[in-house]
Design a protein around this motif. Structure first.
Motif, PDB file in Angstrom:
ATOM      1  N   MET A   1      53.554  12.148  46.278  1.00  0.00           N
ATOM      2  CA  MET A   1      54.935  12.477  46.613  1.00  0.00           C
ATOM      3  C   MET A   1      55.397  11.584  47.764  1.00  0.00           C
ATOM      4  O   MET A   1      54.728  11.508  48.795  1.00  0.00           O
ATOM      5  CB  MET A   1      55.002  13.950  47.031  1.00  0.00           C
TER       6      MET A   1
ATOM      7  N   TRP B   1      58.947  18.145  36.867  1.00  0.00           N
ATOM      8  CA  TRP B   1      58.233  19.086  37.729  1.00  0.00           C
ATOM      9  C   TRP B   1      59.231  19.725  38.682  1.00  0.00           C
ATOM     10  O   TRP B   1      60.120  19.060  39.208  1.00  0.00           O
ATOM     11  CB  TRP B   1      57.193  18.347  38.566  1.00  0.00           C
TER      12      TRP B   1
ATOM     13  N   TYR C   1      48.547  15.235  46.791  1.00  0.00           N
ATOM     14  CA  TYR C   1      47.987  16.558  46.537  1.00  0.00           C
ATOM     15  C   TYR C   1      46.862  16.394  45.534  1.00  0.00           C
ATOM     16  O   TYR C   1      47.091  15.925  44.423  1.00  0.00           O
ATOM     17  CB  TYR C   1      49.068  17.499  46.002  1.00  0.00           C
TER      18      TYR C   1
ATOM     19  N   LEU D   1      57.947  11.280  42.667  1.00  0.00           N
ATOM     20  CA  LEU D   1      56.621  11.764  42.284  1.00  0.00           C
ATOM     21  C   LEU D   1      55.942  10.779  41.340  1.00  0.00           C
ATOM     22  O   LEU D   1      56.605  10.135  40.541  1.00  0.00           O
ATOM     23  CB  LEU D   1      56.727  13.113  41.560  1.00  0.00           C
TER      24      LEU D   1
ATOM     25  N   THR E   1      59.267  21.655  42.338  1.00  0.00           N
ATOM     26  CA  THR E   1      58.456  21.908  43.527  1.00  0.00           C
ATOM     27  C   THR E   1      59.248  22.820  44.449  1.00  0.00           C
ATOM     28  O   THR E   1      60.393  22.513  44.801  1.00  0.00           O
ATOM     29  CB  THR E   1      58.121  20.595  44.268  1.00  0.00           C
ATOM     30  N   ARG E   2      58.638  23.938  44.807  1.00  0.00           N
ATOM     31  CA  ARG E   2      59.247  24.869  45.758  1.00  0.00           C
ATOM     32  C   ARG E   2      58.360  24.913  46.996  1.00  0.00           C
ATOM     33  O   ARG E   2      57.146  25.047  46.883  1.00  0.00           O
ATOM     34  CB  ARG E   2      59.354  26.262  45.150  1.00  0.00           C
TER      35      ARG E   2
ATOM     36  N   PHE F   1      53.402  26.233  48.748  1.00  0.00           N
ATOM     37  CA  PHE F   1      53.921  25.258  47.789  1.00  0.00           C
ATOM     38  C   PHE F   1      53.733  25.843  46.402  1.00  0.00           C
ATOM     39  O   PHE F   1      52.678  26.402  46.107  1.00  0.00           O
ATOM     40  CB  PHE F   1      53.116  23.953  47.849  1.00  0.00           C
ATOM     41  N   THR F   2      54.726  25.672  45.551  1.00  0.00           N
ATOM     42  CA  THR F   2      54.596  26.067  44.154  1.00  0.00           C
ATOM     43  C   THR F   2      55.012  24.886  43.296  1.00  0.00           C
ATOM     44  O   THR F   2      56.138  24.374  43.434  1.00  0.00           O
ATOM     45  CB  THR F   2      55.471  27.291  43.824  1.00  0.00           C
ATOM     46  N   PHE F   3      54.087  24.426  42.468  1.00  0.00           N
ATOM     47  CA  PHE F   3      54.363  23.353  41.513  1.00  0.00           C
ATOM     48  C   PHE F   3      54.504  23.992  40.141  1.00  0.00           C
ATOM     49  O   PHE F   3      53.683  24.830  39.755  1.00  0.00           O
ATOM     50  CB  PHE F   3      53.218  22.336  41.482  1.00  0.00           C
TER      51      PHE F   3
END
Length: 172
Positions: A125, A75, A139, A115, A77-78, A65-67
């Protein structure tokens, strides 16, 4: 497309958030930044797949996960997943952390996300697919800043809520 009433999303979210608070107990809230660019959530996180409650041969090979800060208070999110057979999925969404839904591109689990950030080290989320709430995820960055706990709540057998925790380590 229909969306769940906000009250239903919030009920699931609050139930899951209450359980995640214990993971962050002792975190000095005043010391945590509130701007997305300086949030302890920002960065890449790798799932400890060895702790997933499934047989090892069925676990994904990797989940990252990349925030990130998308600017304008949004934001990005990937989510990058390599499943056990080697199939890769790369999903992305850009959303404002105010509870409004935004589209998710290329996710097998959901087509929309909402979110909320109730604390600087916490991101809530809600994931929907075809207007149905699929799961709520919380998270929580632990006080060490290097570990993150994902608390997931979703309908299990007979629509009974199931709750589980996933454990991530900071990659960068």
């Amino acid at each position: 497309m229909r969306f769940l009433p906000r009250a239903h999303v919030l009920a699931f979210t609050l139930m899951a958030f209450a359980t995640s608070l214990s993971a962050a107990a002792g975190a000095p809230e005043a010391a945590l930044p509130t701007h997305p660019a300086t949030s302890p959530l920002i960065g890449s996180w790798s799932l400890d797949t060895s702790r997933l409650p499934m047989p090892p041969d069925q676990r994904p090979k990797s989940v990252t996960f990349t925030f990130g800060d998308a600017g304008g208070g949004k934001w990005v999110t990937r989510v990058d997943i390599v499943y056990a057979p080697g199939v890769e999925v790369h999903s992305v969404s850009t959303a404002t952390p105010d509870g409004t839904y935004a589209a998710i591109e290329n996710s097998p689990e959901a087509d929309h996300v909402a979110l909320e950030r109730p604390a600087p080290n916490v991101l809530v989320m809600a994931l929907q697919k075809d207007g149905v709430l699929m799961s709520t995820r919380i998270y929580t960055v632990l006080p060490d800043g290097r570990n993150l706990v994902e608390t997931v709540v979703y309908p299990g057998a007979n629509r009974t809520p199931v709750m589980r925790a996933n454990y991530f380590a900071r990659v960068r």
